[in-house]
Design an enzyme around this catalytic site. Structure first.
Site, PDB file in Angstrom:
ATOM      1  N   GLU A   1     -33.392 118.212  52.461  1.00 28.15           N
ATOM      2  CA  GLU A   1     -34.376 117.277  52.979  1.00 28.15           C
ATOM      3  C   GLU A   1     -33.937 115.829  52.793  1.00 28.15           C
ATOM      4  O   GLU A   1     -32.944 115.551  52.148  1.00 28.15           O
ATOM      5  CB  GLU A   1     -35.683 117.514  52.245  1.00 28.15           C
ATOM      6  CG  GLU A   1     -35.511 117.488  50.750  1.00 28.15           C
ATOM      7  CD  GLU A   1     -35.884 118.791  50.066  1.00 28.15           C
ATOM      8  OE1 GLU A   1     -35.151 119.178  49.156  1.00 28.15           O
ATOM      9  OE2 GLU A   1     -36.887 119.401  50.431  1.00 28.15           O
TER      10      GLU A   1
ATOM     11  N   ARG B   1      -7.445 112.197  43.516  1.00 28.20           N
ATOM     12  CA  ARG B   1      -6.025 112.451  43.783  1.00 28.20           C
ATOM     13  C   ARG B   1      -5.232 111.163  43.980  1.00 28.20           C
ATOM     14  O   ARG B   1      -4.016 111.163  43.913  1.00 28.20           O
ATOM     15  CB  ARG B   1      -5.817 113.448  44.926  1.00 28.20           C
ATOM     16  CG  ARG B   1      -6.115 112.939  46.289  1.00 28.20           C
ATOM     17  CD  ARG B   1      -6.091 114.054  47.296  1.00 28.20           C
ATOM     18  NE  ARG B   1      -4.734 114.507  47.654  1.00 28.20           N
ATOM     19  CZ  ARG B   1      -3.892 113.816  48.401  1.00 28.20           C
ATOM     20  NH1 ARG B   1      -4.217 112.622  48.843  1.00 28.20           N
ATOM     21  NH2 ARG B   1      -2.698 114.304  48.702  1.00 28.20           N
TER      22      ARG B   1
ATOM     23  N   ASP C   1       1.285 111.420  52.741  1.00 28.91           N
ATOM     24  CA  ASP C   1       0.007 111.919  53.258  1.00 28.91           C
ATOM     25  C   ASP C   1      -0.264 111.428  54.666  1.00 28.91           C
ATOM     26  O   ASP C   1       0.091 110.311  55.012  1.00 28.91           O
ATOM     27  CB  ASP C   1      -1.161 111.362  52.424  1.00 28.91           C
ATOM     28  CG  ASP C   1      -1.389 112.137  51.158  1.00 28.91           C
ATOM     29  OD1 ASP C   1      -0.708 113.146  50.954  1.00 28.91           O
ATOM     30  OD2 ASP C   1      -2.260 111.707  50.382  1.00 28.91           O
TER      31      ASP C   1
ATOM     32  N   PRO D   1     -25.889 111.692  56.159  1.00 29.91           N
ATOM     33  CA  PRO D   1     -25.261 111.573  57.477  1.00 29.91           C
ATOM     34  C   PRO D   1     -25.514 110.200  58.113  1.00 29.91           C
ATOM     35  O   PRO D   1     -24.870 109.843  59.093  1.00 29.91           O
ATOM     36  CB  PRO D   1     -25.924 112.682  58.302  1.00 29.91           C
ATOM     37  CG  PRO D   1     -26.800 113.442  57.400  1.00 29.91           C
ATOM     38  CD  PRO D   1     -26.894 112.751  56.088  1.00 29.91           C
TER      39      PRO D   1
END
Ligand code: ADE
Length: 223
Positions: free
Chosen positions: A114, A152, A167, A87
């Site tokens: 962790e 993709r 897209d 993150p």
């Protein structure tokens, strides 16, 4: 393109390639996915991969030895990129996806529960990537998100190249609304403009919809 995924849960990653388009991409030889389990590289008799943090605090920390040794055991191709899923990383998007799709090999480092011992970062020096401002229990799902969106884009993965052209984000805008049969479903009708066969008008309508949608839902993209 080759993906090497360092993970304590290889089955979680492998399961993803048993279905649908990702399965086909593997069978067609467009992508290869290997998993490497740092637990197989531990040097302690209980195959321990984590320990308590120096300085105290909650949770456990992934020890450097199993991860670094597992990483060093991965065969490196010429054009390789190593990515740690965390993150704390740069937030993933179409631009990064495009950039990553040019490598011939991507090595993905997944943690679980962790944090990584900081020396894993110092020694391996990976790019660090997050899939959004929320915290997951591990890096496996983020790694699969990257592999899926990168794969993709590779030639041959999708049935037709057009299926990527429209897209969301491909031109910086969200996608226009789509309709299929029937023309009238519970009184909700397909817009007339899509039925008249005038492709110039249809394209104009779709572009208008894309701009409107992006303005309403993601004004940050317009700026
Ligand atoms: N690991 C845990 N949460 C994550 C996130 N949001 N992105 C990437 N890796 C993660």
């Amino acid at each position: 393109m080759r993906f090497d995924v360092l993970t304590l849960f290889p089955e979680m990653v492998e399961a993803n390639f048993q279905y649908s388009i990702m399965k086909r991409a593997v069978e067609a030889g467009i992508i290869t996915v290997n998993t490497i389990n740092p637990r197989d590289y531990t040097e302690n008799k209980h195959k321990k991969v984590d320990d308590t943090p120096y300085g105290g605090g909650a949770g456990m920390v992934l020890m450097p030895q199993p991860y670094v040794d597992a990483y060093e055991a991965v065969e490196k191709l010429e054009n390789t990129c190593t990515i740690m899923l965390t993150p704390q990383g740069e937030v993933f998007n179409t631009k990064l996806c495009d950039e990553f799709s040019k490598y011939s090999q991507i090595i993905l480092l997944c943690g679980h529960y962790e944090g990584f011992d900081e020396r894993i970062r110092e020694i391996i020096k990976p790019r660090e990537v997050s899939i959004g401002d929320f915290v997951l229990t591990g890096g496996e799902l983020p790694a699969l998100c990257l592999i899926d969106s990168i794969s993709r884009r590779l030639e041959g993965t999708l049935g037709k190249i057009e299926s990527m052209e429209d897209d969301s984000f491909s031109d910086g805008l969200l996608e226009y609304p789509q309709y299929t049969k029937p023309r009238n479903f519970r009184g909700y009708k397909v817009p007339d403009v899509l039925l008249n066969g005038n492709h110039k008008e249809i394209n104009e309508y779709r572009m208008q919809q894309k701009i409107e949608r992006t303005k309403q839902r993601r004004p940050d993209l317009l700026s």
